[in-house]
Design a protein around this motif. Sequence first.
Motif, PDB file in Angstrom:
ATOM      1  N   THR A  76       0.708  -1.249  -0.174  1.00 62.31           N
ATOM      2  CA  THR A  76       0.055   0.069  -0.023  1.00 62.31           C
ATOM      3  C   THR A  76       1.048   1.220  -0.090  1.00 62.31           C
ATOM      4  O   THR A  76       0.680   2.134  -0.856  1.00 62.31           O
ATOM      5  N   PRO A  77       1.829   1.544   0.859  1.00 55.44           N
ATOM      6  CA  PRO A  77       2.788   2.487   0.702  1.00 55.44           C
ATOM      7  C   PRO A  77       3.377   2.874  -0.668  1.00 55.44           C
ATOM      8  O   PRO A  77       3.428   3.952  -0.918  1.00 55.44           O
ATOM      9  N   ILE A  78       3.679   1.732  -1.284  1.00 52.15           N
ATOM     10  CA  ILE A  78       4.543   1.741  -2.381  1.00 52.15           C
ATOM     11  C   ILE A  78       3.580   2.450  -3.485  1.00 52.15           C
ATOM     12  O   ILE A  78       3.949   3.323  -4.252  1.00 52.15           O
ATOM     13  N   PHE A  79       2.291   1.883  -3.498  1.00 54.96           N
ATOM     14  CA  PHE A  79       1.369   2.510  -4.399  1.00 54.96           C
ATOM     15  C   PHE A  79       0.861   3.843  -4.192  1.00 54.96           C
ATOM     16  O   PHE A  79       0.816   4.497  -4.922  1.00 54.96           O
ATOM     17  N   ASN A  80       0.850   4.223  -2.870  1.00 48.49           N
ATOM     18  CA  ASN A  80       0.511   5.433  -2.496  1.00 48.49           C
ATOM     19  C   ASN A  80       1.608   6.554  -2.835  1.00 48.49           C
ATOM     20  O   ASN A  80       1.230   7.731  -3.283  1.00 48.49           O
ATOM     21  N   TYR A  81       2.871   6.369  -2.923  1.00 45.97           N
ATOM     22  CA  TYR A  81       4.028   6.913  -3.272  1.00 45.97           C
ATOM     23  C   TYR A  81       3.792   7.290  -4.638  1.00 45.97           C
ATOM     24  O   TYR A  81       3.853   8.248  -5.414  1.00 45.97           O
ATOM     25  N   PHE A 120      -6.484   4.021  -8.412  1.00 44.52           N
ATOM     26  CA  PHE A 120      -7.396   3.185  -8.249  1.00 44.52           C
ATOM     27  C   PHE A 120      -6.859   2.042  -7.515  1.00 44.52           C
ATOM     28  O   PHE A 120      -7.353   1.588  -6.531  1.00 44.52           O
ATOM     29  N   ILE A 121      -5.743   1.260  -7.767  1.00 46.03           N
ATOM     30  CA  ILE A 121      -4.868   0.136  -7.371  1.00 46.03           C
ATOM     31  C   ILE A 121      -4.596   0.606  -5.713  1.00 46.03           C
ATOM     32  O   ILE A 121      -4.759  -0.086  -5.036  1.00 46.03           O
ATOM     33  N   SER A 122      -4.209   1.792  -5.681  1.00 43.67           N
ATOM     34  CA  SER A 122      -3.796   2.388  -4.431  1.00 43.67           C
ATOM     35  C   SER A 122      -4.978   2.485  -3.309  1.00 43.67           C
ATOM     36  O   SER A 122      -4.982   1.922  -2.225  1.00 43.67           O
ATOM     37  N   THR A 123      -6.111   2.886  -3.868  1.00 50.95           N
ATOM     38  CA  THR A 123      -7.253   2.714  -3.285  1.00 50.95           C
ATOM     39  C   THR A 123      -7.839   1.480  -2.735  1.00 50.95           C
ATOM     40  O   THR A 123      -8.065   1.226  -1.704  1.00 50.95           O
ATOM     41  N   ILE A 124      -7.951   0.385  -3.507  1.00 45.67           N
ATOM     42  CA  ILE A 124      -8.224  -0.803  -3.723  1.00 45.67           C
ATOM     43  C   ILE A 124      -7.286  -1.457  -2.290  1.00 45.67           C
ATOM     44  O   ILE A 124      -7.735  -2.218  -1.276  1.00 45.67           O
ATOM     45  N   LEU A 131      -6.265  -3.319   3.048  1.00 46.30           N
ATOM     46  CA  LEU A 131      -5.464  -3.325   4.425  1.00 46.30           C
ATOM     47  C   LEU A 131      -6.236  -2.790   5.393  1.00 46.30           C
ATOM     48  O   LEU A 131      -6.145  -3.295   6.555  1.00 46.30           O
ATOM     49  N   THR A 132      -7.023  -1.764   5.403  1.00 46.31           N
ATOM     50  CA  THR A 132      -7.829  -1.284   6.332  1.00 46.31           C
ATOM     51  C   THR A 132      -8.995  -2.320   6.845  1.00 46.31           C
ATOM     52  O   THR A 132      -9.326  -2.535   8.144  1.00 46.31           O
ATOM     53  N   VAL A 133      -9.656  -3.120   5.985  1.00 45.55           N
ATOM     54  CA  VAL A 133     -10.357  -4.141   6.492  1.00 45.55           C
ATOM     55  C   VAL A 133      -9.688  -5.422   7.341  1.00 45.55           C
ATOM     56  O   VAL A 133     -10.231  -5.780   7.992  1.00 45.55           O
ATOM     57  N   LEU A 134      -8.528  -5.785   6.865  1.00 45.46           N
ATOM     58  CA  LEU A 134      -7.513  -6.468   7.735  1.00 45.46           C
ATOM     59  C   LEU A 134      -7.297  -6.159   9.159  1.00 45.46           C
ATOM     60  O   LEU A 134      -7.422  -6.700  10.123  1.00 45.46           O
ATOM     61  N   GLY A 135      -7.347  -4.693   8.860  1.00 45.06           N
ATOM     62  CA  GLY A 135      -6.859  -4.076  10.351  1.00 45.06           C
ATOM     63  C   GLY A 135      -8.269  -4.136  11.083  1.00 45.06           C
ATOM     64  O   GLY A 135      -8.226  -4.320  12.492  1.00 45.06           O
TER      65      GLY A 135
END
Length: 282
Positions: free
Chosen positions: A215-220, A232-236, A241-245
């Motif tokens: 996730t941080p890689i695609f955010n960057y 789109f990929i970053s959002t998914i 990640l948030t659902v897993l959290g």
Amino acid sequence: MICKKCGREYEDDMPKCLWCDAPNESLSSQDGDDASTADSEAQEEAYRESLKKLVDPELERAFDDNVRRGKSAISWTKFQIVLNILFFFVGVKTLGVIIEYYKNYTAASPAVSSEASTASAIILIYSAFIAIPCFVFIGKNWLWVYHAHKEQSKFTETFFAPWGAVICYYIPVVNYFVFKALLENQGNTLKLLGIKAKTESNKLLTWFFIFNIATPIFNYLTFKSLNTPILFISTILWIILTVLGIKLIKAATANEQAVHDQLENNRINKKVEEIIAQREAV
């Protein structure tokens, strides 16, 4: 074995010297060690039994309060997911216009087009709109993880101090270890209290770790290129990640609920025993 008193030799396994009746010190020390080990084991067993009957109303309330904090954190996290999905659609509609403006920008014609102005205004307004819910979401999660580690430290030694867990909670990859340590310590506490622990699958933690890296890689990449497919990929990835959290928070909260229920049952049982004892005394 050489006797230290008379200097004569006798068998090692004999309790005392054949010649002067001096005690065999090696056997005496072994007996002392065995007795010490037995005493420590008995003390540990007694401690475990006392924990199973632990009555602590203050600790009971603390766990109950943090269960509520965990549920609140989950609710706000779900709301944050919705806001981020909306932000994706807002971004798709507006970022393209802004990018196009900057591509065609020249010093000779610095005038901002009406489309770019509108797109920028929409981004700013929406960012301001989600700012407060975002801060609440962050604060709720911080508050929960702080108290989760704080209450847990009363039973077992924890790797993360409460404030350390707060600081590391939103750091990618590091927060994996925050959850891992918490769940492991909670499992040990449940065993100490004689509660059947529901072991959380390692797969959940493993997937959380993997998406914590991706996730941080695609955010960057999103901030670097402002490309719609990457956004789109970053959002998914962030949603997963948030659902897993959320699942990890649910698992930890369930453990806290189990500890609270045990403490509550102990308190009720003790009260019943006191009432019975009073009636028998009369």
